[in-house]
Design a protein around this motif. Structure first.
Motif, PDB file in Angstrom:
ATOM      1  N   TRP A   1      28.993  -4.949 -35.362  1.00 21.88           N
ATOM      2  CA  TRP A   1      28.782  -5.638 -36.642  1.00 21.88           C
ATOM      3  C   TRP A   1      27.365  -5.409 -37.167  1.00 21.88           C
ATOM      4  CZ3 TRP A   1      25.521  -9.976 -37.655  1.00 21.88           C
ATOM      5  CH2 TRP A   1      25.636 -10.481 -38.966  1.00 21.88           C
ATOM      6  N   THR A   2      26.359  -5.560 -36.315  1.00 22.09           N
ATOM      7  CA  THR A   2      24.974  -5.442 -36.779  1.00 22.09           C
ATOM      8  C   THR A   2      24.650  -4.036 -37.279  1.00 22.09           C
ATOM      9  OG1 THR A   2      24.225  -4.927 -34.514  1.00 22.09           O
ATOM     10  CG2 THR A   2      24.158  -7.244 -35.218  1.00 22.09           C
ATOM     11  N   ILE A   3      25.314  -3.025 -36.750  1.00 18.63           N
ATOM     12  CA  ILE A   3      24.989  -1.650 -37.123  1.00 18.63           C
ATOM     13  C   ILE A   3      25.297  -1.366 -38.591  1.00 18.63           C
ATOM     14  CG2 ILE A   3      27.225  -0.622 -36.584  1.00 18.63           C
ATOM     15  CD1 ILE A   3      23.746   0.858 -35.782  1.00 18.63           C
ATOM     16  N   GLY A   4      26.080  -2.230 -39.203  1.00 23.00           N
ATOM     17  CA  GLY A   4      26.425  -2.047 -40.611  1.00 23.00           C
ATOM     18  C   GLY A   4      25.408  -2.623 -41.575  1.00 23.00           C
ATOM     19  N   PHE A   5      24.358  -3.258 -41.060  1.00 24.72           N
ATOM     20  CA  PHE A   5      23.348  -3.894 -41.908  1.00 24.72           C
ATOM     21  C   PHE A   5      21.958  -3.479 -41.449  1.00 24.72           C
ATOM     22  CE2 PHE A   5      27.042  -6.648 -41.630  1.00 24.72           C
ATOM     23  CZ  PHE A   5      27.287  -7.015 -42.945  1.00 24.72           C
ATOM     24  N   THR A   6      20.988  -3.656 -42.316  1.00 29.53           N
ATOM     25  CA  THR A   6      19.600  -3.459 -41.895  1.00 29.53           C
ATOM     26  C   THR A   6      19.193  -4.643 -41.022  1.00 29.53           C
ATOM     27  OG1 THR A   6      18.625  -4.643 -43.776  1.00 29.53           O
ATOM     28  CG2 THR A   6      19.096  -2.283 -44.063  1.00 29.53           C
ATOM     29  N   ALA A   7      18.158  -4.442 -40.235  1.00 31.68           N
ATOM     30  CA  ALA A   7      17.684  -5.517 -39.366  1.00 31.68           C
ATOM     31  C   ALA A   7      17.261  -6.735 -40.179  1.00 31.68           C
ATOM     32  CB  ALA A   7      16.519  -5.014 -38.509  1.00 31.68           C
ATOM     33  N   GLU A   8      16.648  -6.487 -41.326  1.00 27.60           N
ATOM     34  CA  GLU A   8      16.213  -7.589 -42.192  1.00 27.60           C
ATOM     35  C   GLU A   8      17.407  -8.367 -42.733  1.00 27.60           C
ATOM     36  OE1 GLU A   8      13.041  -4.674 -41.757  1.00 27.60           O
ATOM     37  OE2 GLU A   8      15.149  -4.484 -42.340  1.00 27.60           O
ATOM     38  N   GLN A   9      18.478  -7.666 -43.081  1.00 31.51           N
ATOM     39  CA  GLN A   9      19.684  -8.341 -43.583  1.00 31.51           C
ATOM     40  C   GLN A   9      20.308  -9.215 -42.503  1.00 31.51           C
ATOM     41  OE1 GLN A   9      21.783  -4.785 -44.877  1.00 31.51           O
ATOM     42  NE2 GLN A   9      21.544  -5.360 -47.037  1.00 31.51           N
ATOM     43  N   VAL A  10      20.414  -8.680 -41.286  1.00 35.34           N
ATOM     44  CA  VAL A  10      20.987  -9.456 -40.181  1.00 35.34           C
ATOM     45  C   VAL A  10      20.163 -10.722 -39.953  1.00 35.34           C
ATOM     46  CG1 VAL A  10      21.451  -9.476 -37.701  1.00 35.34           C
ATOM     47  CG2 VAL A  10      21.993  -7.443 -39.050  1.00 35.34           C
TER      48      VAL A  10
END
Length: 257
Positions: free
Chosen positions: A153-162
């Motif tokens: 799941w996290t790989i689909g977003f930037t670290a800041e978005q997560v």
């Protein structure tokens, strides 16, 4: 090294790998904080009694305070602590997960079912409704699979978005910042964490400030690191009380290097 003798190295790293050395001279950063308390107590004692105190500060013993629960667990229950990587005995998911971009990561920590339910509401995927993950015990028993699913799941977003999405829902999450991130971090810039100074030989550089801020005496660095002997005249004349002639005479004799 003191960090190894204190027991910290043994519990750092992953179960299937050798012990990992904590970054830097770790105990060098722990011992002074306890020493500061000892000095403060000694000064208070002198103020009250007029008597001084002898202070002995062991770096190894200071570092052992950081893992006091681990030491107590062995003393009481005979359990020897093991390396757990990013895992936590009372949280799951609890780890560092890959995000969109090159070498970008975000840490996530879910400690109870309330936070898990908030996490599931944000992610809203089929696996979040899997009954195996409904309780902390179940999440710990299936932690490896859970970590894989969280990473998908996290790989689909930037670290800041997560980080922003999860924090807004009451779930602990934070970007794994690199050096570039630190310099652009709005919170660190506002404090400020780093100040720009200009050295006569090295040129411009950044110096880190204290981690604490005092309202009347903030203690922000104002001068660059001194060159060798740069402040000799001030020290020997203003502090030690030599007159100008005495200083020049000693200087010409090569006393000051």
């Amino acid at each position: 090294q003191a960090v190894a003798a204190s027991g910290l190295t043994h519990i750092s790293g992953w179960r299937d790998r050798p012990p990992a050395q904590p970054f830097g001279a770790y105990v060098d950063f722990i011992a002074p904080r306890l020493l500061l308390l000892a000095v403060t107590a000694a000064l208070y004692h002198r103020k009250k009694t007029g008597l001084g105190l002898y202070i002995e500060n062991s770096q190894i013993e200071s570092a052992m305070q950081v893992i006091a629960p681990v030491i107590m667990d062995y003393a009481v229950n005979g359990r020897e602590a093991e390396r757990m990587g990013n895992s936590c005995p009372y949280a799951a998911p609890h780890g560092c997960y890959p995000c969109k971009g090159e070498d970008r990561w975000c840490t996530i920590a879910v400690f109870d079912d309330t936070e898990w339910n908030a996490f599931c509401k944000v992610v809203d995927q089929d696996w979040t409704r899997d009954t195996r993950f409904a309780t902390l015990q179940g999440r710990k028993e299936n932690e490896d699979e859970l970590n894989t699913l969280v990473a998908s799941w996290t790989i689909g977003f930037t670290a800041e978005q997560v980080m922003m999405i999860l924090q807004a829902s009451g779930v602990s999450a934070g970007v794994v910042q690199n050096s570039k991130d630190i310099f652009s971090d709005p919170q660190l810039s506002r404090r400020p964490c780093m100040v720009r100074l200009v050295h006569p030989e090295l040129g411009a550089y950044y110096a880190d400030t204290t981690g604490f801020k005092l309202s009347n005496t903030p203690g922000t660095p104002r001068l660059p690191y001194p060159c060798l002997g740069e402040h000799n005249a001030y020290f020997y004349i203003e502090v030690l009380g030599l007159n100008d002639e005495e200083f020049v005479s000693l200087l010409s004799e090569g006393v000051f290097q």
